[in-house]
Design an enzyme around this catalytic site. Structure first.
Site, short mmCIF file in Angstrom:
data_model
loop_
_atom_site.label_atom_id
_atom_site.label_comp_id
_atom_site.label_asym_id
_atom_site.label_seq_id
_atom_site.Cartn_x
_atom_site.Cartn_y
_atom_site.Cartn_z
N GLY A 189 -0.55 9.88 -9.84
CA GLY A 189 -1.17 8.55 -9.91
C GLY A 189 -2.58 8.65 -10.50
N ASP A 242 -9.54 3.28 1.35
CA ASP A 242 -8.60 2.20 1.60
C ASP A 242 -8.40 1.71 3.03
OD1 ASP A 242 -7.49 0.34 0.08
OD2 ASP A 242 -5.71 1.44 -0.49
N HIS A 247 -9.35 -0.42 -1.92
CA HIS A 247 -8.57 -0.64 -3.15
C HIS A 247 -7.95 -2.03 -3.22
CE1 HIS A 247 -8.65 3.47 -4.85
NE2 HIS A 247 -9.01 3.75 -3.61
N ARG A 263 5.04 -3.03 -8.10
CA ARG A 263 5.66 -2.57 -6.86
C ARG A 263 6.27 -3.80 -6.20
NH1 ARG A 263 3.38 -1.99 -2.70
NH2 ARG A 263 1.30 -2.62 -3.36
N ASP A 285 -4.57 -9.46 -6.23
CA ASP A 285 -4.48 -8.03 -6.51
C ASP A 285 -5.91 -7.49 -6.51
OD1 ASP A 285 -3.10 -5.71 -7.09
OD2 ASP A 285 -1.99 -6.59 -8.75
N LEU A 307 -3.76 -2.04 -12.03
CA LEU A 307 -3.90 -1.00 -13.04
C LEU A 307 -2.89 -1.15 -14.17
CD1 LEU A 307 -4.63 2.05 -10.71
CD2 LEU A 307 -6.23 0.53 -11.85
N GLU A 349 -3.29 -0.21 -18.07
CA GLU A 349 -2.42 0.78 -18.72
C GLU A 349 -1.79 0.18 -19.99
OE1 GLU A 349 -1.48 2.85 -14.40
OE2 GLU A 349 0.14 1.83 -15.45
N ASP A 360 -45.27 -11.55 15.52
CA ASP A 360 -43.80 -11.69 15.52
C ASP A 360 -43.13 -10.61 14.69
OD1 ASP A 360 -43.19 -14.52 16.78
OD2 ASP A 360 -44.98 -14.73 15.53
N ASP A 388 -44.62 -6.46 9.88
CA ASP A 388 -43.21 -6.36 9.55
C ASP A 388 -42.76 -7.18 8.35
OD1 ASP A 388 -43.50 -8.86 11.05
OD2 ASP A 388 -41.33 -8.95 10.84
C1 GDG Z 1 -3.41 -0.85 -5.16
C2 GDG Z 1 -3.94 -2.27 -5.25
C3 GDG Z 1 -5.31 -1.58 -7.22
C4 GDG Z 1 4.46 1.32 -11.50
N1 GDG Z 1 5.75 1.47 -11.76
C5 GDG Z 1 5.95 2.78 -12.00
C6 GDG Z 1 4.72 3.41 -11.91
N2 GDG Z 1 3.81 2.48 -11.59
C7 GDG Z 1 2.39 2.73 -11.41
C8 GDG Z 1 1.59 1.98 -12.46
C9 GDG Z 1 0.23 1.86 -11.79
C10 GDG Z 1 0.58 1.85 -10.31
O1 GDG Z 1 1.94 2.24 -10.18
C11 GDG Z 1 0.44 0.45 -9.72
O2 GDG Z 1 -0.91 0.19 -9.55
P1 GDG Z 1 -1.48 -1.27 -9.36
O3 GDG Z 1 -2.95 -1.23 -9.49
O4 GDG Z 1 -0.86 -2.17 -10.39
O5 GDG Z 1 -0.99 -1.79 -7.92
P2 GDG Z 1 -0.89 -1.18 -6.38
O6 GDG Z 1 0.13 -0.12 -6.29
O7 GDG Z 1 -0.62 -2.37 -5.53
O8 GDG Z 1 -2.31 -0.56 -6.04
C12 GDG Z 1 -4.31 -2.61 -6.69
C13 GDG Z 1 -4.85 -0.16 -6.96
O9 GDG Z 1 -4.50 0.03 -5.61
C14 GDG Z 1 -5.93 0.85 -7.34
O10 GDG Z 1 -7.10 0.66 -6.63
O11 GDG Z 1 -5.47 -1.79 -8.60
O12 GDG Z 1 -4.84 -3.90 -6.77
O13 GDG Z 1 -2.99 -3.21 -4.76
O14 GDG Z 1 -0.54 2.98 -12.09
O15 GDG Z 1 1.61 2.72 -13.66
N3 GDG Z 1 4.55 4.72 -12.12
C15 GDG Z 1 5.65 5.44 -12.47
N4 GDG Z 1 6.88 4.87 -12.55
C16 GDG Z 1 7.08 3.55 -12.33
O16 GDG Z 1 8.19 3.07 -12.42
N5 GDG Z 1 5.51 6.75 -12.72
#
Ligand code: GDG
Length: 730
Positions: free
Chosen positions: A29, A141, A165, A273, A372, A376, A380, A500, A679
């Site tokens: 990750g 977190d 996060h 997710r 959210d 990320l 990406e 005071d 103060d």
């Molecule tokens: C929490 C917060 C915050 C997704 N599908 C696959 C896969 N992914 C990876 C993505 C991305 C990650 O999972 C998801 O990250 P997000 O940021 O979109 O969401 P959360 O999991 O909810 O994360 C969020 C984060 O923490 C960081 O602080 O941004 O708001 O909720 O990297 O690429 N990876 C792989 N296969 C998949 O099918 N390998």
């Protein structure tokens, strides 16, 4: 050598069992990559749950030593702990509330809370087993909100950073949680608290100052002795990885396949997710509306939807999964034909190479969470667009929308808006796509994960240094002894005391802050010594000081220097000052009193004070700012000064200040010991006016021109008592 310890609920590792053998695979990750630059170095460590239940002691030992090679330290959790701490409290209370979902999703059970507490203690024990003074601890977190304070209690000086996060909700949501005090106190154990966005920072400051008896000045909260800094650090991704993946052979092959499959349609990508906060059902609704109201787009647009399994053993999540299945099934059944299927839906995860190929190939990426922390996926997608084309549609409820302002920003609740955004996106001219994408790519490239880690760690170091420099200026035992020694060696002393906040704590009713017996004893003892000139220098009215100290052997200065009274004489007013300005200002202040329940005006000879200590929290501050703006020009025209203080705003003649009043007294005599306590920032004038040899002491934690700090009136009284107690001994 000091080390850095990263702490998160999950270790960045996947453990699988084949027969009797456990195999460990580091997970890749973004967070793990970014923090890799830290925990893999020297004797640094990452502490967390390995992600599977391991019951046998023998297995635990084997895994512990395997993890050790990767610089990882496990905290083993049993099934009940996972059920209650992780599922029950973290995911069924904190997750929904922090994402603005209330009763249907948040379940408050005392036993879940007990487990949450107990597991946070377990993490604390794991940290204490390896942490040494001088180490830096970075906790991550919402599963570990209590941990900073638990460590702080055991290691008061250790450097602790905390990063959340997920979003931090508004106070109105946060206060619903029965254990809100404990959670905030837990977080305030950190020295630096980081969030993704400035809105999260605002919400946290609002909740902390409303719920706990702490004050904040800008983004610094004073909690006991410590200044806790609260800041936004928008998290980035491993941009280099995502921008280089599309050039790898395997990805190139997959791209070719995708291009071939979707050659006649525009491809819309959706990746999340499984979670109700991600707005998946609402997204499907918008897509359905597009096909329904704009049939010309049928066969021209295809949605590729990946939902990564997550927590689907929990009924609500299983229900959501079933709903998605159903909705996708309905849409496909309704609009599909022999050549075209509207939604390609996958309920599973894919290797990063497949994600990269999809990111690279998709004409549009549709990211529409209801809430959210950051998101990320959106970043990406941007990083993968190495030809600068493609369009991102992004929910304004995602933290990323604060940075990726060149995306098409939508409200995910507005189905029509999302539907229109899809149409705009698929028709966007290439030149505009490039203009927007270039801007966003630059941003994602610069604010990458390494940058994020660096600025957080640098800031944590700075915060610690700031706290240490405050500490060194705190009157230590040695400093106190040397001040007392100097006191006894000298023969002509002057002692300036603000009232005071310096000799007494603030009270919500200004008349309640009257002197107590101990204070009178201190004043009497100090003023009994003929070598001492005790000066009470206050912003209070002269009538007030007369009532409390009129018969004492002290010099009184009232209303910041407008009035003065030597021992055994009557009050004198500074000559030649006008108060005619009050006729204009008073009615203006009255309009503020009328609009702000709980506030009132205090009238002094050369000043007017608007008090808002008893006004609704937040409203008082807002009105005070408004009043400051309102008075700004008028004040300088009329030679007035605006003094914002602790829940007060004072308007006074510019010519008057405590510094001038103090200097007038110094001119009269040649003092060989000068000391001043104060103060607030009216006392800063005294600190600055006094000669270099003077001992100046600020009460409370704010930045000051004073040489030393004391924490509160109790410490001031102690020092003053020590002067006289030493005298008594002699
Ligand atoms: C929490 C917060 C915050 C997704 N599908 C696959 C896969 N992914 C990876 C993505 C991305 C990650 O999972 C998801 O990250 P997000 O940021 O979109 O969401 P959360 O999991 O909810 O994360 C969020 C984060 O923490 C960081 O602080 O941004 O708001 O909720 O990297 O690429 N990876 C792989 N296969 C998949 O099918 N390998």
């Amino acid at each position: 050598m000091s080390k850095t310890i990263i702490v998160s609920n999950r270790l960045p590792v996947k453990i699988s069992k084949a027969g009797d053998e456990y195999t460990l695979a580091p997970s890749e990750g973004g967070l793990a990559t970014g923090l890799g630059s830290i925990y893999k170095k020297g004797n640094n460590k990452w502490i967390g749950w390995p992600g599977v239940e391991i019951t046998e002691e023998h297995d635990r030992q084997t895994i512990t030593s395997q993890l050790e090679e990767l610089s990882l330290v496990p905290v083993f959790l049993d099934q009940e702990e996972i059920n209650q701490y992780y599922e029950g409290f973290s995911n069924d209370v904190l997750w929904p509330i922090f994402h603005y979902y209330t009763s249907t999703y948040a379940v408050y059970k005392e036993s879940n809370w007990d487990y949450y507490n107990a597991v946070n203690h377990k993490f604390k024990d794991a940290i204490l087993a390896i942490a040494k003074p001088g180490d830096v601890i970075w906790i991550h977190d919402y599963q570990l909100l209590l941990l900073p304070e638990l460590i702080r209690r055991e290691m008061p000086d250790v450097s602790i950073g905390f990063f959340l996060h997920i979003p931090f909700p508004s106070h109105e949501m946060f206060r619903l949680i029965p254990w809100r005090y404990e959670l905030l106190e837990g977080m305030l154990g950190a020295d630096l608290i980081g969030f993704h966005t400035f809105d999260d920072v605002r919400h946290f400051l609002g909740a902390a100052t409303r719920i706990l008896p702490v004050n904040s000045s800008a983004n610094v909260i004073t909690s006991g002795d410590r200044s806790v800094v609260v800041e936004s650090f928008p998290m980035g991704i491993d941009e280099k990885k995502y921008s280089s993946l599309p050039l790898e052979k395997e990805v190139v092959e997959q791209i070719a396949l995708i291009k071939e499959t979707f050659k006649n349609t525009k491809l819309i990508l959706s990746i999340d997710r499984l979670d109700y906060s991600k707005g998946i059902l609402q997204r499907l609704q918008a897509f359905e509306q597009l096909l329904q109201l704009h049939p010309e787009y049928c066969e021209k647009v295809t949605m590729h939807m990946i939902v990564v399994p997550s927590r689907d053993t929990v009924p609500q999540y299983a229900h959501l999964r079933d709903e998605i299945d159903k909705r996708v099934g309905n849409i496909n059944a309704m609009y599909r034909n022999m050549e075209w299927t509207p939604i390609h839906y996958y309920y599973r995860s894919f290797p990063i190479e497949t994600l990269s190929a999809l990111y690279y190939s998709a004409d549009v990426c549709l990211v529409s969470p209801m809430r959210d922390g950051m998101n990320l996926v959106s970043k990406e997608y941007i990083a993968s667009r190495i030809n600068n084309d493609g369009v991102l549609i992004l929910s304004e409820m995602a933290g990323a929308s604060k940075e990726l302002i060149d995306a098409i920003i939508v409200n995910p609740n507005n189905t029509k808006e999302v539907c229109d955004a899809i149409i705009t996106a698929i028709n966007m001219p290439l030149a505009e796509q490039k203009r927007r994408m270039q801007q966003m790519r630059q941003l994602v490239a610069k604010f990458n994960i390494t940058h994020w880690v660096k600025i957080f760690m640098d800031r944590l170091k700075e915060v610690k240094q700031m706290q240490r420099s405050m500490q060194t200026r705190h009157v230590s035992f040695a400093t106190e002894q040397s001040i007392i020694k100097r006191y006894h060696k000298t023969k002509k002393r002057i002692i300036f005391l603000d009232y005071d906040g310096t000799l007494v704590n603030f009270k919500s009713n200004i008349n309640q802050a009257s002197p107590d017996k101990e204070l009178y004893t201190i004043i009497d003892r100090l003023s009994e010594d003929p070598a001492n000139m005790v000066v009470l220098i206050s912003g209070r009215k002269h009538e007030n000081l007369s009532e409390w100290f009129g018969d004492k052997n002290v010099y009184l200065i009232a209303e910041h220097g407008s009035w003065f009274k030597q021992q055994n004489t009557s009050w004198h007013k500074v000559a030649g000052l006008s108060d005619s300005w009050k006729q204009e200002i008073h009615p203006l202040l009255e309009t503020y009193v009328d609009r702000t329940p709980g506030s009132f005006i205090e009238e002094k000879t050369y000043s007017l004070v608007w008090h808002y200590r008893n006004a609704q929290k937040g409203l008082g501050e807002l009105r005070a700012n408004e009043l400051m703006n309102n008075l700004k020009y008028l004040a300088s025209d009329k030679g007035l000064q605006l003094l914002p203080g602790d829940k007060v705003l004072e308007v006074k003649n510019m010519e008057i200040n405590k510094g001038r009043a103090a200097l007038m007294l110094l001119d009269k005599n040649d003092y060989d010991f000068i000391i001043a306590f104060g103060d607030d920032y009216t006392d800063e004038d005294v600190f600055k006016a006094l000669p270099e040899s003077a001992v100046t002491i600020k009460v409370g934690g704010n930045v000051s021109a004073a040489k030393f700090y004391l924490r509160n009136p109790a410490e001031v009284r102690n020092l003053l008592l020590n002067f006289t107690e030493e005298l008594a001994v002699q």
